[in-house]
Design a protein around this motif. Structure first.
Motif, mmCIF file in Angstrom:
data_model
loop_
_atom_site.group_PDB
_atom_site.id
_atom_site.type_symbol
_atom_site.label_atom_id
_atom_site.label_comp_id
_atom_site.label_asym_id
_atom_site.label_seq_id
_atom_site.Cartn_x
_atom_site.Cartn_y
_atom_site.Cartn_z
ATOM 1 N N GLN A 244 31.816 32.971 39.093
ATOM 2 C CA GLN A 244 33.057 33.063 39.835
ATOM 3 C C GLN A 244 33.505 31.666 40.266
ATOM 4 O O GLN A 244 32.692 30.867 40.728
ATOM 5 C CB GLN A 244 32.883 33.950 41.071
ATOM 6 C CG GLN A 244 32.492 35.385 40.743
ATOM 7 C CD GLN A 244 32.151 36.184 41.988
ATOM 8 O OE1 GLN A 244 31.783 35.622 43.012
ATOM 9 N NE2 GLN A 244 32.281 37.494 41.900
ATOM 10 N N TYR A 245 34.792 31.414 40.132
ATOM 11 C CA TYR A 245 35.353 30.140 40.571
ATOM 12 C C TYR A 245 35.066 29.932 42.059
ATOM 13 O O TYR A 245 34.636 28.850 42.476
ATOM 14 C CB TYR A 245 36.855 30.146 40.310
ATOM 15 C CG TYR A 245 37.568 28.857 40.653
ATOM 16 C CD1 TYR A 245 37.367 27.698 39.908
ATOM 17 C CD2 TYR A 245 38.464 28.801 41.719
ATOM 18 C CE1 TYR A 245 38.029 26.516 40.211
ATOM 19 C CE2 TYR A 245 39.135 27.633 42.032
ATOM 20 C CZ TYR A 245 38.912 26.493 41.273
ATOM 21 O OH TYR A 245 39.567 25.331 41.594
ATOM 22 N N ASP B 255 37.351 33.036 34.912
ATOM 23 C CA ASP B 255 35.910 33.184 35.113
ATOM 24 C C ASP B 255 35.273 33.678 33.824
ATOM 25 O O ASP B 255 35.856 34.501 33.098
ATOM 26 C CB ASP B 255 35.623 34.180 36.240
ATOM 27 C CG ASP B 255 36.033 33.654 37.610
ATOM 28 O OD1 ASP B 255 36.174 32.426 37.747
ATOM 29 O OD2 ASP B 255 36.221 34.474 38.523
ATOM 30 N N GLN C 244 41.159 37.029 41.752
ATOM 31 C CA GLN C 244 39.822 37.345 41.248
ATOM 32 C C GLN C 244 39.713 38.699 40.565
ATOM 33 O O GLN C 244 39.038 38.825 39.543
ATOM 34 C CB GLN C 244 38.805 37.285 42.393
ATOM 35 C CG GLN C 244 37.358 37.426 41.936
ATOM 36 C CD GLN C 244 36.391 37.324 43.085
ATOM 37 O OE1 GLN C 244 36.312 38.209 43.921
ATOM 38 N NE2 GLN C 244 35.655 36.212 43.139
ATOM 39 N N GLN C 245 40.366 39.732 41.106
ATOM 40 C CA GLN C 245 40.063 41.071 40.597
ATOM 41 C C GLN C 245 41.260 41.827 40.036
ATOM 42 O O GLN C 245 41.194 42.370 38.939
ATOM 43 C CB GLN C 245 39.414 41.919 41.708
ATOM 44 C CG GLN C 245 38.041 41.435 42.115
ATOM 45 C CD GLN C 245 37.411 42.292 43.192
ATOM 46 O OE1 GLN C 245 37.961 43.305 43.618
ATOM 47 N NE2 GLN C 245 36.250 41.891 43.670
ATOM 48 N N GLN D 168 41.258 38.386 46.211
ATOM 49 C CA GLN D 168 40.672 39.303 45.237
ATOM 50 C C GLN D 168 41.756 40.169 44.610
ATOM 51 O O GLN D 168 41.754 40.403 43.411
ATOM 52 C CB GLN D 168 39.596 40.173 45.906
ATOM 53 C CG GLN D 168 38.337 39.411 46.272
ATOM 54 C CD GLN D 168 37.266 40.274 46.905
ATOM 55 O OE1 GLN D 168 37.565 41.292 47.531
ATOM 56 N NE2 GLN D 168 36.016 39.865 46.785
ATOM 57 N N TYR E 222 43.995 31.258 42.888
ATOM 58 C CA TYR E 222 42.900 32.028 42.266
ATOM 59 C C TYR E 222 43.109 33.508 42.570
ATOM 60 O O TYR E 222 43.233 33.905 43.726
ATOM 61 C CB TYR E 222 41.566 31.548 42.826
ATOM 62 C CG TYR E 222 40.323 32.283 42.332
ATOM 63 C CD1 TYR E 222 40.198 32.720 41.021
ATOM 64 C CD2 TYR E 222 39.254 32.509 43.191
ATOM 65 C CE1 TYR E 222 39.054 33.357 40.573
ATOM 66 C CE2 TYR E 222 38.089 33.148 42.764
ATOM 67 C CZ TYR E 222 37.990 33.571 41.449
ATOM 68 O OH TYR E 222 36.856 34.204 41.022
ATOM 69 N N GLY F 3 40.206 36.011 37.525
ATOM 70 C CA GLY F 3 38.875 36.608 37.508
ATOM 71 C C GLY F 3 38.573 37.224 36.152
ATOM 72 O O GLY F 3 39.469 37.499 35.346
ATOM 73 N N GLN F 4 37.303 37.466 35.903
ATOM 74 C CA GLN F 4 36.885 37.909 34.576
ATOM 75 C C GLN F 4 37.419 39.295 34.229
ATOM 76 O O GLN F 4 37.614 39.615 33.064
ATOM 77 C CB GLN F 4 35.356 37.898 34.494
ATOM 78 C CG GLN F 4 34.819 38.071 33.089
ATOM 79 C CD GLN F 4 33.363 37.657 32.976
ATOM 80 O OE1 GLN F 4 32.796 37.104 33.904
ATOM 81 N NE2 GLN F 4 32.747 37.926 31.837
ATOM 82 N N ASP G 201 33.052 32.351 45.114
ATOM 83 C CA ASP G 201 32.420 33.601 45.525
ATOM 84 C C ASP G 201 33.095 34.032 46.825
ATOM 85 O O ASP G 201 32.684 33.650 47.922
ATOM 86 C CB ASP G 201 30.917 33.411 45.722
ATOM 87 C CG ASP G 201 30.184 34.738 45.935
ATOM 88 O OD1 ASP G 201 30.814 35.686 46.443
ATOM 89 O OD2 ASP G 201 28.993 34.812 45.604
#
Length: 509
Positions: A179-180, A174, A126-127, A106, A124, A147-148, A182
């Motif tokens: 989410q690619y 994303d 994510q955040q 994340q 990946y 992540g988005q 979770d």
């Protein structure tokens, strides 16, 4: 015409819950959650409109990991986590040199001249990426998924204002709240798997001998399950500094899953420890607090100096500090700190989750399903509404096991005069505070079903979803679901409208 345009929908837009269809669930994948420990009974719901989506990403949509890893069996112990060398909610790669191998996280904290990733693999983030001012990012890879919330610009390119000096073959991102991976759900699954392994191994104590730091575990009398021997030892049985470990009684076809009981300790040091005799055996090291029946949440200092095959460290609530340059395989941890340069190693060959046939399986059922009240609405005054749950949404099932509930639109809004509001769209909106900040994900179920994930937590093997969601909403923690309808400007005839929803239980994948 003016009078007609001002007509008030004279009743309530209501949803009548349809029949609940019960399906037996096969719990090949289960998750434990302590999300729903509450003391306060819910009273009312406060619903707000969703904020407008301001994402300006121009990257290709990432989709889901299933597209890149179609052969992964996510009911195995590691599942998709096993396709990443480092799988952690927080990764700190600032110390020393490169983080070779691929990762999912994340939050990535990195520094100047630090390479994060490997050319042939997917990673990946994510955040968030945390890096100092002026730090240029080096993110090699077959693909890097963002992540988005990460702001990407093709100029440079840059991520969050940081120039990407070394770029992967491709970036994807994303989109639309999807989410690619979770990550929160995966950690729930991995924490439960750690518990299942520990429970299954509780009686499988090998004979332990220690001769001047050379520790031997003799598993000759322990039966294998699917060519895997599940063992359990105390953390004090493990070799410490300059120690050596040998595991006997393992055939050429068998592997080892070793649970290390962390009861009473908060820091485990396995530095300069050699593993001989079993250096060609893949070992999964599972860290679990047996006394408290909980996932280990302390620290692990790992510096095993030898080994020819890929091992795995399963510690989904712990902090793992990796000092070893020779580590090969997978690390699953809440926090992962790279203390030295790592190698681009292979992956631990995943194993099936052990089953304990002595534990009875409770067939999950829907006890009750709710209605949704969208209130009164003037034609053309609003285009979107979030409804208020009415009644109860209760399930029964085995405590600690995940239940997936599908909801679908069985009959679109229809008035008493048979006027069909077939332009209205339906969405199931998940709000999640698990990461500390709000993340919203929407599932459109106007023409297909939407899915709800829930973990039964009560001692009587039941769950009250609406009460739990209301508590989470009031306390801004964990997750909860709302229902939203939109495109209300397509409704032209006033009247009382009702729709029918169908709730079903489905097997966990």
């Amino acid at each position: 015409m003016l009078k007609k345009a001002l007509l008030i929908l004279s009743g309530l837009l209501a949803v009548a819950a349809g029949s609940a269809y019960y399906i037996d669930c096969s719990f090949q994948k289960t998750s434990v959650s302590n999300t729903y420990q509450y003391k306060k009974k819910s009273n009312t719901y406060q619903f707000q409109k969703l904020a407008d989506d301001t994402s300006s990403s121009t990257l290709p949509a990432a989709g889901s990991w299933q597209s890149d890893f179609p052969d992964i069996n996510n009911s195995n112990v590691l599942g998709i986590a096993g396709k990443f060398n480092y799988f952690a909610k927080n990764i700190d790669s600032t110390a020393n040199n490169s983080l070779n191998g691929n990762f999912t996280t994340q939050n990535l904290t990195t520094g100047a001249w630090i390479i994060n990733g490997t050319n042939s693999k997917i990673s990946y983030i994510q955040q968030e990426i945390n890096a100092g001012d002026g730090v240029q990012l080096e993110l090699p890879g077959k693909k890097v998924v963002l992540g988005q919330s990460l702001l990407f610009s093709g100029t440079g390119p840059t991520i969050g204002g940081h120039v990407v000096k070394t770029v992967p073959n491709s970036f994807t991102q994303d989109s639309n709240g999807l989410q690619y991976i979770d990550i929160n759900e995966e950690f729930n699954r991995l924490m439960n798997n750690s518990k299942v392994i520990a429970d299954n191994s509780s009686s499988n104590v090998p004979t332990v001998t220690n001769q001047y730091g050379k520790v031997t575990f003799d598993a000759s009398n322990i039966a294998a399950q699917d060519n895997v021997k599940y063992l359990i030892v105390k953390s004090s049985d493990m070799p410490g500094d300059w120690g050596q470990l040998d595991i006997k009684g393992i055939s050429d076809q068998q592997r080892v899953v070793l649970t290390i009981d962390t009861s009473g300790v908060n820091n485990i040091i396995l530095r300069y420890s050699e593993i001989n005799g079993t250096e060609n055996k893949n070992i999964l090291f599972n860290f679990y607090n047996v006394t408290d029946n909980s996932n280990y949440s302390g620290t692990i200092d790992w510096n095993k100096t030898t080994g020819n095959v890929a091992d795995a460290i399963l510690a989904p609530k712990a902090t793992v500090n990796l000092f070893s340059e020779s580590f090969k395989g997978n690390i699953v941890a809440l926090n992962f700190n790279k203390k030295n340069t790592t190698h681009d190693s292979g992956y631990y060959p995943d194993v099936s989750l052990p089953s304990n046939t002595t534990i009875p399986v409770i067939t999950p059922k829907l006890i009750s399903v709710p209605d949704v009240d969208f209130g009164s609405h003037k034609i053309n005054s609003e285009t979107s509404l979030i409804g208020r749950w009415e009644g109860n949404l209760q399930v029964s099932g085995e405590k600690g096991k995940e239940i997936k509930i599908n909801v679908e639109l069985a009959k679109q809004f229809t008035s008493q005069n048979d006027s069909l509001a077939n332009g209205v769209n339906w969405q199931l909106v998940k709000s999640d505070y698990s990461s500390g900040s709000l993340l919203k994900v929407s599932q459109d179920f106007t023409s297909t079903s939407a899915s709800i994930n829930y973990w039964v937590w009560k001692d009587d093997n039941t769950g009250d979803l609406l009460s739990d969601w209301n508590y989470n909403k009031e306390n801004k923690q964990y997750g909860f679901y709302d229902m939203q309808i939109s495109n209300l400007d397509t409704v032209t005839d006033a009247g009382n409208y009702t729709a029918t929803l169908k709730w079903t239980l489905v097997d966990s994948p």
